[in-house]
Design an enzyme around this catalytic site. Structure first.
Site, PDB file in Angstrom:
ATOM      1  N   TYR A  43       0.926  -1.012  -0.065  1.00  0.00           N
ATOM      2  CA  TYR A  43      -0.185  -0.257  -0.282  1.00  0.00           C
ATOM      3  C   TYR A  43       1.056   1.072   0.260  1.00  0.00           C
ATOM      4  CZ  TYR A  43      -3.939  -3.084   1.174  1.00  0.00           C
ATOM      5  OH  TYR A  43      -4.837  -4.107   0.445  1.00  0.00           O
ATOM      6  N   TYR A  81     -16.067   0.385   2.192  1.00  0.00           N
ATOM      7  CA  TYR A  81     -15.049  -0.893   1.269  1.00  0.00           C
ATOM      8  C   TYR A  81     -14.470  -1.473   2.514  1.00  0.00           C
ATOM      9  CZ  TYR A  81     -11.576  -1.972  -2.301  1.00  0.00           C
ATOM     10  OH  TYR A  81     -10.639  -2.503  -2.473  1.00  0.00           O
ATOM     11  N   HIS A 120     -12.316  -6.779  -2.066  1.00  0.00           N
ATOM     12  CA  HIS A 120     -12.671  -7.045  -2.692  1.00  0.00           C
ATOM     13  C   HIS A 120     -11.210  -8.320  -2.432  1.00  0.00           C
ATOM     14  CE1 HIS A 120     -12.736  -2.789  -5.462  1.00  0.00           C
ATOM     15  NE2 HIS A 120     -13.027  -4.035  -6.233  1.00  0.00           N
TER      16      HIS A 120
END
Length: 194
Positions: A43, A81, A120
């Site tokens: 990330y 999310y 995801h």
């Protein structure tokens, strides 16, 4: 195989030695190290800057005062999310992932207008898929070449519609109770046969 895995995860109670912590500028480096250890994705700095600016749905999980897991989420247009939710390998199967997801769902019940949670998951991550399906998430889409520099590069999108109130958590608790009752009945029947 996925159902058996999911069932075994449902019966886990959160570890009594576990608690949540808040993310701050002082411990963000620990989160970076944790994420690098848990996830195959690297990330960027913007990911962590955004977390510091909106930390409400980021929680650290400590087990015996040791940082072992974290969840990082954001709200976007009526949806939550889940960017990351993970636990270090030696501390898995202690109910810590369940503890984080249940905490998130309780927090979202108080958030007006949030109707869905999504995330995801790499297509090869059967353990994560089974875990989320236990909580009512469904695989809705497959994205090809979503990830860069990891194999396989494809992911599934998992989604869960939220009910207002305690509906979702009550259903989970009922499923867990039913499973425990069935397991108890099975043991009782097998003892009587002996």
């Amino acid at each position: 195989k996925l159902r058996n895995l999911a069932s075994s995860q449902m019966s886990k109670k959160p570890a009594p030695n576990a608690n949540f912590g808040e993310i701050t500028e002082k411990n963000i480096e620990q989160l970076k190290i944790l994420n690098t250890t848990i996830f195959p994705v690297k990330y960027n700095e913007k990911f962590y800057t955004d977390i510091i600016q909106s930390p409400k749905y980021t929680k650290l999980v400590y087990y015996n005062d040791v940082l072992v897991g974290a969840m990082c989420c954001r709200i976007e247009s009526g949806k939550c999310y889940i960017m990351t939710l993970g636990v270090l390998a030696p501390y898995r199967r202690l109910g810590l992932g369940s503890m984080m997801l249940e905490k998130l769902m309780k927090m979202l019940q108080k958030e007006a207008g949030v109707e869905e949670i999504y995330l995801h998951v790499q297509t090869s991550n059967n353990e994560a898929i089974a875990f989320y399906q236990t909580y009512g998430f469904q695989v809705t889409d497959k994205l090809l070449n979503y990830y860069k520099r990891i194999e396989p590069p494809d992911c599934f999108i998992l989604r869960k519609k939220l009910e207002q109130g305690n509906g979702d958590l009550d259903k989970i608790s009922d499923k867990a109770t039913d499973k425990l009752q069935l397991d108890s009945d099975k043991v009782h029947i097998e003892k009587n046969k002996a």
